[in-house]
Design a protein around this motif. Structure first.
Motif, mmCIF file in Angstrom:
data_model
loop_
_atom_site.group_PDB
_atom_site.id
_atom_site.type_symbol
_atom_site.label_atom_id
_atom_site.label_comp_id
_atom_site.label_asym_id
_atom_site.label_seq_id
_atom_site.Cartn_x
_atom_site.Cartn_y
_atom_site.Cartn_z
ATOM 1 N N PHE B 35 39.707 47.645 35.704
ATOM 2 C CA PHE B 35 40.847 48.268 36.346
ATOM 3 C C PHE B 35 41.429 47.228 37.291
ATOM 4 N N PHE B 37 43.190 45.734 39.931
ATOM 5 C CA PHE B 37 43.911 45.942 41.178
ATOM 6 C C PHE B 37 44.773 44.745 41.560
ATOM 7 N N ALA B 102 32.974 49.637 38.566
ATOM 8 C CA ALA B 102 33.235 49.498 39.994
ATOM 9 C C ALA B 102 33.109 48.043 40.445
ATOM 10 N N LEU B 105 36.149 46.219 39.419
ATOM 11 C CA LEU B 105 37.261 46.602 40.295
ATOM 12 C C LEU B 105 37.232 45.769 41.574
ATOM 13 N N MET B 106 36.041 45.664 42.165
ATOM 14 C CA MET B 106 35.885 44.841 43.370
ATOM 15 C C MET B 106 36.327 43.412 43.102
ATOM 16 N N LEU B 109 39.891 42.934 43.289
ATOM 17 C CA LEU B 109 40.391 42.897 44.663
ATOM 18 C C LEU B 109 40.314 41.476 45.182
ATOM 19 N N ALA B 112 43.045 39.548 43.811
ATOM 20 C CA ALA B 112 44.297 39.864 44.501
ATOM 21 C C ALA B 112 44.429 39.038 45.784
ATOM 22 N N TYR B 113 43.360 38.987 46.570
ATOM 23 C CA TYR B 113 43.424 38.211 47.812
ATOM 24 C C TYR B 113 43.731 36.754 47.528
ATOM 25 N N LEU B 240 50.283 52.801 39.623
ATOM 26 C CA LEU B 240 48.983 53.476 39.564
ATOM 27 C C LEU B 240 49.061 54.958 39.188
#
Ligand code: ATP
Ligand code: MG
Lengths: 385, 309, 260
Positions: B35, B37, B102, B105-106, B109, B112-113, B240
């Motif tokens: 997923f 992000f 999960a 997903l992390m 993130l 993304a940063y 989303l």
């Protein structure tokens, strides 16, 4: 010293069920506590307390809450920031609207309100799972943010958007200096962590974990998913909400002794969590967010591009608003601002989430991470002058 | 009536763009179970690259054709997205193969940063323009039928058209080509796909690259509308609710979900908004998706989850 | 407790269950008497697991009802079933992977917990006392199943055979009056099977627990069960004492794969 359980024999179930059955754990925790309660007060200076340790403690409290929901109950949520804001605003409203309400009670009521809201937003978890639930929890985030932005009652119609909460007192103890605040937050966090640990090692904690690991089997064993999930939402939101209340009362009232109303809390909460970057402008922005935001003023009404404020050391700084990104929050009273999706929100909960996931492996990890990010900031701020 | 239809059309056009963004999510989720992000960050990164290169290229090469500069910039940005996809596969996906949702997903993130940070460090943090010659002036149509006619925003129309074409192309790609079929196999089961000789790593680079191109197109469209700035990363947040409404694994779901959200958002803002003080667009989409989920927890077209014990 | 087979305790009447087009169960009726070991057998996909799932409310049958100790349940759900004293094990082990053996079994005590959340958070009075009592009970079961050596091991790390035993232990921790076992011996070697048989018989014998057992190993079924139900393609094709069932021509043809 080796970390192992071998050879540590217990002769009663009570001894085996004590809070930290392994001796090495007991010593480590004791060491950390002594260091936090005695060592740091001896070593720390004011800057350290204000800029690093207090937010560190408060955010650890929030991470504790997220950990219960995500780590123990397995309900992925991205809405923690919302509950922090709810806790902060609720505590604030109780405090100013009820004459003479003790600070402690206000904070607890803030937490309880947040727990109630948490239960409401937890209801979808009864049907919706996994990533779908994660996205659904963002609904809480956006909705609460909108509510606080649009309904002036929550901010007490303050024309300036900021309201003062004078003398923070707990049973005669005036919480004035950064040291007092540090101690208050530390005690609060320690007690919260103790409660959380107790819950996770008793029946309720096992219910949460059972739901997390295999919900069908949990139900067959006689665990009601409704109760297990909603209680996790409630407990988690309670901790996160009290963290928000502490943030509003204790942290932001630093120096100025004011509590900035409006959507500042979400901004602070979320803005805070940006990962450090090397860009100077961004560091400045972080610094503004964190320390000087209650004194930020627009340069002129017509020009929304630049704001000025004081950074932590009282130097005047200016910052481009597009760096701040959440412009609207800073100009709450200049007409209805064009509503922009609150960008920074996503960043608020996510590190907490990441931290929480990590902390399943070991709670100390989360503390370490947070500390690292904080010292990074400290280092850069120090070096600037 | 005219006004209602106008709003409806506006909603459908906005919805088409949401579909495009949602498609980025769905593609990656289907093919790698991630997923993503970082979709918003990818969008920002791509738009920044496009905006900056289209300004730099005339300077560097002395071209004064805006059109040519834009084309070159588009390809450079596309190449950058390929590089990004390759790096992500190399540094993130490969070490995390077969991990839980999960965890992945992390990881996104983190991506993304990094992308946000990298993008703003390389390209700067000011507001940049992308000028691809989108028509700006609105037109009135059907004046004969409705009183006062229908006001259509040409820019939105062109954008919706581009989005629709891209969505159609991607659907064809996914359904009809060999690579597309391989993608679907990977989506079903990583290990099984690998065992019949589908090169997992290669597939992932392709998917992330495709998602990167989707991000680039969406970035260009939005960038030319709003200017390229940090808040562009939030555009993906609009995608989303679309994704969960449509179902994480369904391409038609992304398309229809996008349209529903687009229309719902506009209608709610116009008809409901004034009652509660406006600005409800963003959370309304989420609530709409949420209510939907309560009836169909797997989204409109998502695969039903059956518990077997 | 001596093993006197008693009255009918669980009665299923005309149960039908379908998943879309798949008819998992068609008009099935059978009863279970107190203290007996009742086996359900049948080829793969016959609907045996579905039967158990209907009994404890994981699946809702489209038709039929369940009578438990004279009480009618047209809608059973897992929680009600658990309260009524039904517990079960799973064909594909459904342990709580992130917890250790003791905690897994402690979840089985959940319905007997009286202290509330606040007391538990404070680790105070009743909460603490209960924790000790239940721990003692769980330890009894651990002794009974001979798994003392793994009591603190996270269940995900255990070999398959032991996981099955822990699954049984968790079900036993509920102190059920009816225990549903879904292929408790599948995939085990001879020695492990013998152990498991012994446990099943001992549970039945010592605690008087009524047992409904699904098992593919005919030798085991014929050996330990009191009565046997045979399912095939969702229909009941045989019911009775092991010897009767063994002699039933329809059952024989179903097992030999003859067409019908
Ligand atoms: N949750 C479900 N959704 C759809 N179909 C199901 C479900 N559970 C069972 N079935 C179907 O119902 C039929 C009976 O399945 P069941 O699991 O009860 O068989 P079984 O007798 O336990 O077989 P086995 O010996 O393989 O365990 C099968 O055709 C199966 O595919
Ligand atoms: Mg079965």
């Amino acid at each position: 010293m080796l970390y192992r359980e071998n050879g540590q024999f217990k002769t009663s179930y009570a001894a085996d069920q004590q809070i930290f059955p392994i001796a090495q754990d007991r010593w480590a925790i004791l060491g950390i506590l002594v260091f936090a309660f005695v060592g740091i007060p001896l070593l720390g200076d004011e800057y350290l307390f204000r800029a690093i340790l207090i937010p560190f403690l408060i955010l650890s409290l929030a991470a504790l809450g997220v950990n219960i929901l995500v780590g123990f109950c397995g309900q992925i949520t991205l809405g923690a920031g919302a509950f922090m804001a709810v806790g902060a605003y609720a505590a604030y409203n109780f405090h100013i609207r009820i004459e003479g309400l003790p600070l402690l009670v206000s904070i607890l009521l803030g937490g309880l309100t947040s727990a109630l809201v948490g239960i409401v937003f937890g209801i979808p978890s009864l049907r919706v799972r996994g990533l779908y639930l994660a996205v659904a929890t963002l609904a809480a985030q956006f909705f609460t943010d909108w509510v606080f932005l649009r309904i002036p009652w929550f901010t007490n119609n303050a024309s300036s958007g900021s309201v003062s909460v004078s003398n923070l007192q707990i049973m005669g103890w005036e919480i004035a200096t950064p040291f007092d605040k540090y101690m208050f937050c530390l005690v609060w966090l320690t007690i919260s962590a103790l409660l959380a640990k107790n819950m996770t090692r008793s029946a309720i904690g096992r219910q949460w974990m059972a739901i997390r690991d295999m919900d069908v089997a949990a139900e067959v064993i006689g665990i009601r998913p409704l109760f297990a999930k909603l209680s996790a939402f409630a407990v988690s939101s309670f901790f996160v909400g009290t963290a928000g209340a502490l943030w509003g009362f204790i942290h932001l009232s630093v120096g100025a002794g004011r509590f900035l109303g409006r959507s500042f809390v979400p901004v602070a909460v979320h803005g805070h969590y940006r990962r450090p970057r090397l860009d100077h402008g961004q560091l400045l922005r972080r610094s503004l967010h964190r320390h000087a935001a209650d004194r930020v003023e627009p340069v002129s009404a017509g020009d929304r591009r630049t704001v000025r404020g004081h950074d932590f050391d009282g130097r005047r700084v200016a910052c481009r608003v597009d760096h701040l990104r959440l412009t609207d929050h800073f100009f709450p009273d200049q007409g209805a601002p064009r509503y922009r999706p609150p960008v920074v929100h996503r960043q608020g909960k996510t590190p907490a989430l990441a931290i929480s996931a990590l902390s399943r492996a070991g709670e100390p990890v989360s503390l370490l991470l947070e500390l690292l990010s904080q010292t990074h900031h400290y280092y850069f701020n120090k070096r600037r002058h | 009536m005219g006004f209602f239809i106008e709003t409806l059309i506006g909603g459908l056009m906005a919805g088409m763009l949401y579909s495009l963004v949602a498609l980025g999510f769905v593609l990656i989720y289907k093919a790698s179970g991630v997923f993503n992000f970082a979709q918003g960050a990818m969008l920002l990164f791509a738009a920044l690259a496009m905006a900056r290169f289209s300004a730099w290229i005339p300077e560097w090469l002395g071209i004064d054709s805006l059109w040519l500069a834009n084309v070159i910039a588009f390809f450079i940005a596309g190449a950058l997205m390929y590089l990004v996809a390759w790096l992500i596969e190399r540094l993130v996906l490969r070490p995390l193969v077969n991990q839980e949702g999960a965890t992945l997903l992390m990881a996104t993130l983190g991506i993304a940063y990094v992308l946000e940070g990298l993008g703003t460090s390389i390209f700067g943090t000011a507001i940049y323009k992308i000028d691809v010659g989108m028509p700006k002036e609105p037109v009135l149509i059907l004046e004969g039928i409705f009183e006062g006619g229908l006001l259509i925003n040409k820019e939105d129309f062109v954008a919706a058209l581009i989005a629709a074409v891209l969505v159609a192309l991607l659907t064809l790609f996914f359904q009809k080509t060999v690579t597309g079929r391989a993608l679907r196999a990977v989506a079903d089961d990583h290990q099984a796909a690998q065992s019949i000789g589908i090169p997992l790593n290669h597939i992932w680079v392709i998917v992330w690259f495709v998602a990167g191109v989707v991000a680039l197109v969406a970035g260009v469209i939005w960038g030319s509308k709003l200017g390229v700035q940090f808040s562009l990363a939030t555009v993906a947040l609009r995608g989303l609710p679309v994704v969960i409404l449509g179902g994480l694994t369904s391409i038609p779901g992304a398309i229809i979900g996008g349209l529903i959200i687009g229309v719902g958002e506009k209608l709610s803002e116009v008809y409901l908004g004034p009652m509660v003080g406006g600005g409800i667009e963003i959370w309304f989409a989420y609530q709409l998706a949420l209510v939907f989920l309560l009836f169909r927890p797997q989204g409109l077209f998502g695969e039903k989850i059956i518990d077997r014990v | 407790m001596s093993r006197e087979i008693g009255e009918v305790i669980l009665d299923l009447k005309n149960v039908s269950l379908a998943f879309g087009g798949v008819k998992a169960l068609t008009d099935i009726s059978f009863d279970v008497r107190e203290h007996e070991i009742r086996a359900i057998i049948g080829p793969n996909g016959a609907g045996k697991s579905s039967m158990l799932n209907v009994i404890n409310g994981v699946y809702r049958p489209q038709q039929g009802e369940i009578i438990l100790r004279g009480k009618h349940f047209s809608k059973m759900n897992p929680y009600k079933a658990a309260r009524a004293g039904i517990s079960r094990t799973f064909q594909n082990i459904a342990l709580f992977k992130g917890m250790n053996v003791i905690d897994n079994m402690m979840t089985g005590r959940n319905l007997k917990i009286r202290s509330n959340l606040i007391q538990q958070a404070l680790w105070w009075g009743p909460a603490r006392r209960e924790e000790l009592e239940h721990r003692a009970k769980v330890e009894e079961i651990i002794d009974f199943l001979e798994i003392q050596h793994i009591r603190k091991t996270p269940v995900g790390r255990l070999p398959y055979g032991l996981q099955k035993r822990v699954d049984l232990g968790r079900a036993l921790a509920m102190e059920p009056s009816i225990l549903l076992l879904d292929e408790p011996m599948a995939g085990m070697n001879v020695e492990e099977k013998q152990d498991m048989c012994r446990f099943v018989l001992d549970i039945n014998d010592q605690f008087g627990t009524t047992i409904v057992l699904i098992e593919h190993d005919m030798a085991v079924v014929m050996d330990i069960s009191d009565r046997v139900v045979v399912l095939d393609y969702g229909r009941k094709i045989g019911d009775g004492l092991p010897d009767e069932v063994r002699a039933n021509p329809e059952v024989i043809s179903a097992y030999l794969g003859a067409s019908h």
